[in-house]
Design a protein around this motif. Structure first.
Motif, PDB file in Angstrom:
ATOM      1  N   GLN A 219      13.494   0.548   8.877  1.00 29.95           N
ATOM      2  CA  GLN A 219      12.069   0.469   9.182  1.00 29.95           C
ATOM      3  C   GLN A 219      11.295   1.562   8.448  1.00 29.95           C
ATOM      4  O   GLN A 219      10.242   1.311   7.854  1.00 29.95           O
ATOM      5  N   THR A 220      11.820   2.776   8.476  1.00 34.20           N
ATOM      6  CA  THR A 220      11.147   3.889   7.804  1.00 34.20           C
ATOM      7  C   THR A 220      11.173   3.716   6.295  1.00 34.20           C
ATOM      8  O   THR A 220      10.188   4.031   5.601  1.00 34.20           O
ATOM      9  N   LEU A 221      12.281   3.216   5.767  1.00 40.45           N
ATOM     10  CA  LEU A 221      12.392   3.027   4.332  1.00 40.45           C
ATOM     11  C   LEU A 221      11.451   1.949   3.811  1.00 40.45           C
ATOM     12  O   LEU A 221      11.148   1.926   2.613  1.00 40.45           O
ATOM     13  N   LEU A 222      10.977   1.061   4.664  1.00 48.20           N
ATOM     14  CA  LEU A 222       9.968   0.095   4.260  1.00 48.20           C
ATOM     15  C   LEU A 222       8.566   0.628   4.532  1.00 48.20           C
ATOM     16  O   LEU A 222       7.653   0.433   3.726  1.00 48.20           O
ATOM     17  N   ALA A 223       8.380   1.326   5.660  1.00 51.59           N
ATOM     18  CA  ALA A 223       7.039   1.775   6.039  1.00 51.59           C
ATOM     19  C   ALA A 223       6.515   2.875   5.111  1.00 51.59           C
ATOM     20  O   ALA A 223       5.345   2.846   4.703  1.00 51.59           O
ATOM     21  N   LEU A 224       7.354   3.854   4.770  1.00 46.14           N
ATOM     22  CA  LEU A 224       6.884   4.963   3.932  1.00 46.14           C
ATOM     23  C   LEU A 224       6.446   4.507   2.537  1.00 46.14           C
ATOM     24  O   LEU A 224       5.365   4.900   2.070  1.00 46.14           O
ATOM     25  N   PRO A 225       7.240   3.679   1.825  1.00 46.87           N
ATOM     26  CA  PRO A 225       6.735   3.190   0.538  1.00 46.87           C
ATOM     27  C   PRO A 225       5.450   2.386   0.669  1.00 46.87           C
ATOM     28  O   PRO A 225       4.571   2.466  -0.202  1.00 46.87           O
ATOM     29  N   MET A 226       5.311   1.602   1.734  1.00 45.37           N
ATOM     30  CA  MET A 226       4.079   0.837   1.923  1.00 45.37           C
ATOM     31  C   MET A 226       2.876   1.770   2.053  1.00 45.37           C
ATOM     32  O   MET A 226       1.812   1.518   1.469  1.00 45.37           O
ATOM     33  N   TRP A 227       3.026   2.846   2.799  1.00 44.78           N
ATOM     34  CA  TRP A 227       1.929   3.792   2.962  1.00 44.78           C
ATOM     35  C   TRP A 227       1.601   4.486   1.635  1.00 44.78           C
ATOM     36  O   TRP A 227       0.427   4.615   1.254  1.00 44.78           O
ATOM     37  N   LEU A 228       2.632   4.916   0.909  1.00 48.19           N
ATOM     38  CA  LEU A 228       2.406   5.579  -0.374  1.00 48.19           C
ATOM     39  C   LEU A 228       1.765   4.628  -1.386  1.00 48.19           C
ATOM     40  O   LEU A 228       0.891   5.032  -2.174  1.00 48.19           O
ATOM     41  N   LEU A 229       2.169   3.381  -1.367  1.00 44.61           N
ATOM     42  CA  LEU A 229       1.576   2.405  -2.269  1.00 44.61           C
ATOM     43  C   LEU A 229       0.136   2.102  -1.882  1.00 44.61           C
ATOM     44  O   LEU A 229      -0.716   1.837  -2.753  1.00 44.61           O
ATOM     45  N   PHE A 230      -0.169   2.145  -0.602  1.00 47.01           N
ATOM     46  CA  PHE A 230      -1.560   2.006  -0.163  1.00 47.01           C
ATOM     47  C   PHE A 230      -2.411   3.144  -0.721  1.00 47.01           C
ATOM     48  O   PHE A 230      -3.545   2.928  -1.183  1.00 47.01           O
ATOM     49  N   GLU A 231      -1.868   4.355  -0.690  1.00 48.73           N
ATOM     50  CA  GLU A 231      -2.591   5.497  -1.245  1.00 48.73           C
ATOM     51  C   GLU A 231      -2.783   5.335  -2.749  1.00 48.73           C
ATOM     52  O   GLU A 231      -3.836   5.703  -3.298  1.00 48.73           O
ATOM     53  N   ALA A 232      -1.781   4.782  -3.435  1.00 50.33           N
ATOM     54  CA  ALA A 232      -1.927   4.544  -4.870  1.00 50.33           C
ATOM     55  C   ALA A 232      -3.018   3.514  -5.140  1.00 50.33           C
ATOM     56  O   ALA A 232      -3.812   3.666  -6.090  1.00 50.33           O
ATOM     57  N   GLY A 233      -3.077   2.470  -4.322  1.00 46.56           N
ATOM     58  CA  GLY A 233      -4.142   1.485  -4.477  1.00 46.56           C
ATOM     59  C   GLY A 233      -5.513   2.085  -4.248  1.00 46.56           C
ATOM     60  O   GLY A 233      -6.481   1.757  -4.949  1.00 46.56           O
TER      61      GLY A 233
END
Length: 266
Positions: A219-233
């Motif tokens: 769960q964490t390994l999916l949630a953290l990249p999603m958050w970081l990618l949101f910041e990149a967007g």
């Protein structure tokens, strides 16, 4: 209304449908061609995809096939899905060729990088799942296997499991594109999205909980990249919005200069 007038009005729709059919056929042909090349290596492809789990199986344990046709159908299904993933550039190219005539020039300038980045991000999500998430996840599952229970996974269930995770991580890595589109189209602005950051973080963990197995690691390994990618967007969206504002200000200043009457000669 005469028959000729009705025929003229129907022709554009017929032409569009014909073009759509041709482009769909090209996509199907591309998938089938790649599948035909890969089918000979179907068993090797499945062995490669199953390697992260097999590395953590107990000594002497193997994967099993509970269905009669599973030894054939499971690698067949995997090879077909892999062919679809590999043909994705061709599929997106055909989609782009179909919708491009209806786009403005500035929309085409943005759409091409978005298509390319979408493909690369989807592949990056799959690679992240295979090389990072799978070893950690299967290592955890092997470590919590009860004593006296042999860990022998069915090949069909394993394939469904990993394909779900491949798709989940591939889609999750599209978040920068989705965020950028929200800002570019005007549905949301950078300021409102930044204020929504706490809700986005919670939403990432909720999505991770729904799309991954019930363990905190995946769960964490999916949630953290999603958050970081949101910041990149957000970062790329803010850069584009600032450039658009600068262009509008420049055009406004230019229009004001044109509106002013010429100065009188002394």
């Amino acid at each position: 209304m005469t028959d000729s007038t009705q025929h003229d009005r129907e022709m554009p729709l017929v032409a569009h449908l014909t073009e759509l059919r041709n482009r769909v056929l090209r996509c199907v042909v591309a998938v089938l061609l790649i599948f035909g090349v890969l089918f000979y290596f179907a068993q090797d492809i499945y062995a490669l995809v199953a390697a992260p789990l097999r590395a953590y199986l107990p000594e002497g344990a193997t994967m099993i096939a509970t269905g009669v046709a599973s030894p054939f159908l499971t690698p067949f299904k995997l090879t077909l899905v892999i062919a679809l993933f590999l043909a994705m550039p061709v599929v997106l190219q055909q989609i782009w060729g179909f919708i491009a005539p209806g786009l403005y020039k500035h929309e085409k300038r943005i759409a091409v990088p978005l298509l390319i980045s979408s493909i690369l991000l989807f592949y990056a999500g799959m690679a992240f799942a295979y090389f990072v998430v799978f070893p950690i996840m299967f290592g955890f599952f092997a470590s919590v296997t009860p004593e006296g229970v042999a860990m022998m996974t069915d090949i069909g269930q394993y394939l469904d499991f990993v394909l779900t995770l491949f798709f989940a991580f591939g889609v999750a890595f599209e978040i920068p594109v989705a965020t950028f589109l929200l800002i570019w189209v005007g549905i949301a602005d950078v300021t409102s999205l930044r204020r929504s950051r706490p809700y986005v973080v919670v939403g990432c963990f909720v999505v991770g909980m729904v799309l991954t197995p019930p363990d905190i690691f995946s769960q964490t390994l999916l949630a953290l990249p999603m958050w970081l990618l949101f910041e990149a967007g957000l970062l790329f969206g803010s850069m584009v919005s600032k450039r658009d504002d600068a262009e509008e200000n420049f055009r406004g200043d230019t229009d004001e200069d044109h509106d002013q009457p010429p100065a009188a000669n002394p």
